[in-house]
Design an enzyme around this catalytic site. Structure first.
Site, PDB file in Angstrom:
ATOM      1  CB  CYS A  80      -2.750  -0.258   4.707  1.00  0.00           C
ATOM      2  SG  CYS A  80      -2.650   1.347   3.961  1.00  0.00           S
ATOM      3  N   GLY A 127       1.939  10.750   9.075  1.00  0.00           N
ATOM      4  CA  GLY A 127       2.088  10.541  10.518  1.00  0.00           C
ATOM      5  C   GLY A 127       2.879   9.308  10.900  1.00  0.00           C
ATOM      6  CB  CYS A 166      -0.921  -0.018   1.215  1.00  0.00           C
ATOM      7  SG  CYS A 166      -1.884   1.491   1.416  1.00  0.00           S
TER       8      CYS A 166
END
Length: 309
Positions: free
Chosen positions: A142, A68, A44
């Protein structure tokens, strides 16, 4: 949306569901169907998250994208290095091994760069009244989240009954398809494995998946302490070196085979056009398709997929 409103910044929503399904979910199903244990989160990052985010960022004329992730990027005269985060309990460098120099040169990891630990991030979020300051951390695949993997796989992969054998080759039960099982996983009737009562009474121990003989659809199981569960060497395929100038053999390195897993001393050599990894100690749970990520100190050198032949 709430946080963008609090910060008074524009929110741009991007939808790449079709691309994600085609490039991450479908290959994941294909890998499991082949008896492998893939790492969709790394895929991903490589195929979807970083390339598509940068593509949109360039349209806006910006210089960097920021995520992040708990990791660090360091610029050197030889290029960019990917480093582990200070918070070892949240370090996400394992999932980023497949990034390239072109990804790192325009990416920022503010949490990692500021050496923040999760608790500190939550305190900052609380201070600025973010509504998610105490939200549980995301888990699972994900963009998909925490799911029952076997139920998820059964949406696309049909059950195919096969035999279960012990390490000596004796038939001791039946399973519903080796694609639903992972090396090192404890087995039982809850995951559609049926072991003969005779053998159960004889062994009187918990059993774990030791091997998958894919072509014959055979699952090999063994008690936790059995040596068949341990392996100390494997081939690394589809390898990505973050810095292309690396030369083999590699010594004084460590290898991690799962997110936040143990960093195991190892060395890597090239032989017959294949890259071999030899661990300093045998470990349990090595499965084909898993990602083996290579570290030198805090630096991620790269990684690839585990195979045994």
């Amino acid at each position: 949306q709430k946080i963008a409103a609090i910060l008074n910044i524009p929110l741009i929503m991007l939808n790449y569901e079709k691309e994600y399904k085609k490039n991450v979910i479908e290959p994941m199903f294909k890998s499991y169907s082949s008896g492998l244990t893939p790492n969709p989160d790394s895929l991903c990052n490589k195929i979807i998250k970083f390339p598509f985010l940068w593509k949109e960022a360039k349209k806006l004329g910006v210089d960097y994208i920021a995520t992040g992730h708990y990791a660090k990027i360091k610029k050197t005269k030889f290029g960019f290095k990917l480093l582990k985060a200070k918070d070892k309990t949240k370090d996400q460098s394992y999932f980023l091994y497949d990034l390239k120099q072109k990804d790192l040169q325009h990416t920022l990891f503010p949490i990692g760069e500021a050496n923040l630990i999760k608790e500190k991030v939550r305190k900052i979020a609380k201070k600025y009244n973010f509504p998610n300051w105490n939200k549980k951390s995301t888990r699972g695949i994900c963009f998909v989240g925490k799911i029952n993997m076997k139920s998820f796989l059964k949406q696309k992969i049909k059950e195919e009954k096969g035999l279960i054998k012990d390490p000596e080759g004796e038939i001791i039960g039946e399973h519903s398809g080796i694609m639903f099982y992972t090396i090192g996983e404890r087995i039982g009737q809850k995951i559609s494995c049926y072991i003969n009562k005779e053998y159960k009474n004889k062994i009187r121990k918990k059993l774990y998946v030791a091997d998958k003989i894919i072509k014959k659809n055979i699952l090999v199981v063994a008690p936790f302490e059995h040596n068949i569960l341990k392996k100390d060497s494997f081939i690394i395929r589809k390898i990505n070196w973050i810095n292309k100038k690396l030369k083999l053999p590699l010594i004084n390195i460590k290898v991690r085979i799962r997110h936040l897993g143990e960093l195991i001393p190892a060395f890597i050599i090239k032989k017959n056009n294949k890259i071999f990894c030899k661990l300093k100690k045998a470990i349990k749970g090595l499965a084909e398709g898993q990602s083996a990520v290579i570290y030198k100190g805090n630096e991620v050198l790269g990684g690839g997929e585990i195979r045994f032949k």
